[in-house]
Design an enzyme around this catalytic site. Structure first.
Site, PDB file in Angstrom:
ATOM      1  N   TYR A   1       0.893  -1.260   0.245  1.00  0.00           N
ATOM      2  CA  TYR A   1       0.140   0.110  -0.145  1.00  0.00           C
ATOM      3  C   TYR A   1       0.762   1.343  -0.007  1.00  0.00           C
ATOM      4  CZ  TYR A   1      -4.972  -1.381   0.106  1.00  0.00           C
ATOM      5  OH  TYR A   1      -6.262  -1.716  -0.109  1.00  0.00           O
TER       6      TYR A   1
ATOM      7  N   GLU B   1      -0.404   4.731  -0.623  1.00  0.00           N
ATOM      8  CA  GLU B   1      -1.206   5.789  -0.739  1.00  0.00           C
ATOM      9  C   GLU B   1      -0.244   7.037  -0.289  1.00  0.00           C
ATOM     10  OE1 GLU B   1      -3.537   3.315   1.254  1.00  0.00           O
ATOM     11  OE2 GLU B   1      -5.548   4.259   0.637  1.00  0.00           O
TER      12      GLU B   1
ATOM     13  N   ASP C   1      -6.799  14.423 -24.470  1.00  0.00           N
ATOM     14  CA  ASP C   1      -6.641  12.984 -24.164  1.00  0.00           C
ATOM     15  C   ASP C   1      -6.127  12.186 -25.303  1.00  0.00           C
ATOM     16  OD1 ASP C   1      -7.124  10.247 -23.790  1.00  0.00           O
ATOM     17  OD2 ASP C   1      -9.187  10.271 -23.382  1.00  0.00           O
TER      18      ASP C   1
ATOM     19  N   THR D   1      -3.576   6.766 -21.811  1.00  0.00           N
ATOM     20  CA  THR D   1      -3.462   5.480 -21.484  1.00  0.00           C
ATOM     21  C   THR D   1      -1.978   5.013 -21.563  1.00  0.00           C
ATOM     22  OG1 THR D   1      -4.156   4.409 -23.498  1.00  0.00           O
ATOM     23  CG2 THR D   1      -5.877   4.643 -21.621  1.00  0.00           C
TER      24      THR D   1
ATOM     25  N   LYS E   1      -1.465   1.514 -25.139  1.00  0.00           N
ATOM     26  CA  LYS E   1      -2.108   1.538 -26.605  1.00  0.00           C
ATOM     27  C   LYS E   1      -0.724   1.553 -27.469  1.00  0.00           C
ATOM     28  CE  LYS E   1      -6.569   2.907 -25.913  1.00  0.00           C
ATOM     29  NZ  LYS E   1      -7.014   3.824 -24.625  1.00  0.00           N
TER      30      LYS E   1
ATOM     31  N   ARG F   1      -1.176  -1.743 -18.884  1.00  0.00           N
ATOM     32  CA  ARG F   1      -2.484  -1.379 -18.816  1.00  0.00           C
ATOM     33  C   ARG F   1      -2.426  -0.246 -17.715  1.00  0.00           C
ATOM     34  NH1 ARG F   1      -6.799  -2.508 -21.647  1.00  0.00           N
ATOM     35  NH2 ARG F   1      -5.583  -4.101 -22.359  1.00  0.00           N
TER      36      ARG F   1
HETATM   37  N1  DSN Z   1     -11.546   1.188 -25.540  1.00  0.00           N
HETATM   38  C1  DSN Z   1     -10.578   1.917 -25.951  1.00  0.00           C
HETATM   39  C2  DSN Z   1     -10.387   1.667 -27.624  1.00  0.00           C
HETATM   40  O1  DSN Z   1     -10.653   0.877 -28.004  1.00  0.00           O
HETATM   41  O2  DSN Z   1     -10.246   2.901 -28.197  1.00  0.00           O
HETATM   42  C3  DSN Z   1     -10.660   3.534 -25.503  1.00  0.00           C
HETATM   43  O3  DSN Z   1     -10.405   3.352 -24.412  1.00  0.00           O
END
Ligand code: DSN
Length: 432
Positions: free
Chosen positions: A64, A66, A215, A241, A244, A250
């Site tokens: 933990y 925090e 974003d 994120t 990707k 993730r």
């Molecule tokens: N679910 C994602 C995508 O496939 O683009 C976006 O968060």
């Protein structure tokens, strides 16, 4: 089980897991096998490196932590402080910004904290609607963003004869901004294949006194490698994120150049929307950011773009239409209706999956069909490029897609293509 898979790092780890829990190990082995022998064309997915995967599986999960480095609510955090600081420093270097919060569990959580940092409940914000390629956390009515805030939207318009109408129209963004006087303007999308003009968005935001939030979840890898213009210094707040095109574990990330805003971001991630950070994932983020700082990562992102252009052009040669007229980044949206008016994204996705080509159905601008049916397919090249595919494999993939779709899901065509897909995968093994 293939030789490649049995010799892979995943398999070595799985052997230990199998000794303790064969039932779970079997499921994970089957997934490793699926990834090995299918072609991943989902634009938001990738194959993280062995180093990232190992880091995510370490004892760093046991703590933990925090709070933030140097200011934790638990003892014993010295190593967690080190790794989180390293992840922050690498993220700042990678994106050329002053502050980074590496704790968000996901992109949607990052967006929730970002909204709380820049708006009060009930405030109006301007974004691209989900059905046109936005994201559910950009104002979908069942999401926190649509429940607690007041979304208004700019739109894209279906126009197969004038595909430029399917691109962001900055004058209509400006008009909507002046009409609604939003507290924030959002840019950055999930199914948009064109470059985003962050400077233009900032100009519009300044005209109406709005905060500009970018974003960049989809394009983060391209931005990090200098293969898409950076949202800095234009955006006040940037979310992403990490899994990707950035090819990490993730998770989520929030960045800014503004010291006061940074304090609000930190407070709204913890204790605003999260408790204990996922320290094993932050450890893996540090590894992924380190990988993205290497020159090979730029070469990888350049190939991601080349592959996307090659795939878009091969799809067009096979009689499909790419919305907006093409791609500048890692993805494309395929309008299936010009090929066959009756064909839905749902059917195409299913037939292609049976053939070992993993895609996702996706709405096209002004799509009359529901998001569960759709008239389009989204294709992306980050994962295939990680695998080592180049332009010639992209032509082959487009031909396979065409064969499967023109056969209307005929079983023997699917079986033949499935065999060819497997052979290609064997020539390009994954490095788990
Ligand atoms: N679910 C994602 C995508 O496939 O683009 C976006 O968060």
């Amino acid at each position: 089980m293939s030789t490649q898979t049995t010799q892979s790092i995943d398999s070595a780890i799985l052997d230990s897991l199998a000794a303790a829990d064969p039932q779970v190990a079997d499921i994970v082995r089957a997934e490793a096998e699926r990834q090995e022998y299918t072609i991943e064309l989902i634009a938001s997915e990738n194959h993280a490196s062995p180093a990232v995967t190992i880091a995510a599986g370490t004892c760093m999960t046991n703590k933990y932590a925090e709070g933030y480095p140097g200011r934790r609510y638990y003892g014993g955090c010295a190593h967690h402080d080190q790794v989180e600081q390293l992840a922050r420093d690498r993220a700042k270097e990678l994106f050329g910004c002053r502050f980074a919060n590496v704790q968000p569990h996901s992109g949607a959580t990052a967006n929730a904290a970002a909204f709380m940092a820049i708006m009060e409940p009930g405030d109006t914000f301007l974004s691209l609607v989900l059905k046109d390629g936005g994201h559910l956390s950009h104002g979908m009515h069942l999401n926190f963003s649509g429940i607690f805030y007041n979304p208004v939207h700019y739109a894209l318009h279906y126009d197969k004869d004038h595909p430029q109408h399917e691109q962001i129209d900055y004058e209509s963004v400006r008009k909507a901004a002046h009409e609604h006087k939003p507290k924030a303007i959002l840019c950055g999308y999930s199914a948009y294949s064109r470059e985003i003009d962050f400077a233009k968005f900032r100009e519009i935001a300044d005209e109406v006194g709005a905060v500009l939030m970018a974003d960049i979840a989809h394009i983060a890898g391209l931005v990090a490698a200098g293969e898409h213009p950076s949202p800095f210094p234009h955006a006040h707040i940037v979310t992403t994120t990490t899994h990707k095109s950035l090819r990490g574990p993730r998770g989520g990330l929030i960045m800014t150049n503004d010291e006061d805003l940074n304090k609000l971001i930190n407070r709204n991630v913890f204790p605003g929307v999260q408790g204990g950070p996922l320290m094993h994932i932050i450890t893996a983020k540090a590894v992924a950011f380190g990988e993205a700082l290497k020159p090979e990562f730029k070469a990888y992102q350049q190939q991601v773009k080349k592959n996307a252009k090659a795939l878009a052009s091969a799809m067009t040669s096979n009689g499909f239409r790419i919305t907006s007229g093409g791609t500048d980044n890692h993805l494309m949206l395929v309008d299936l209706t010009v090929k066959d008016e009756e064909l839905t994204g749902k059917e195409a996705e299913k037939w292609l999956e049976d053939a070992g080509l993993i895609t996702n159905k996706n709405g096209i601008p002004d799509d009359p069909r529901s998001p569960m049916i759709t008239s389009g397919l989204r294709l992306g090249t980050p994962a295939t490029t990680t695998r080592g595919f180049k332009e010639s494999e992209m032509s082959t993939i487009a031909e396979w897609i065409n064969r499967v779709i023109e056969s209307k899901g005929d079983d023997s065509t699917i079986a033949t293509v499935r065999g060819e897909v497997k052979s290609l995968c064997e020539r390009f093994p994954l490095h788990h």
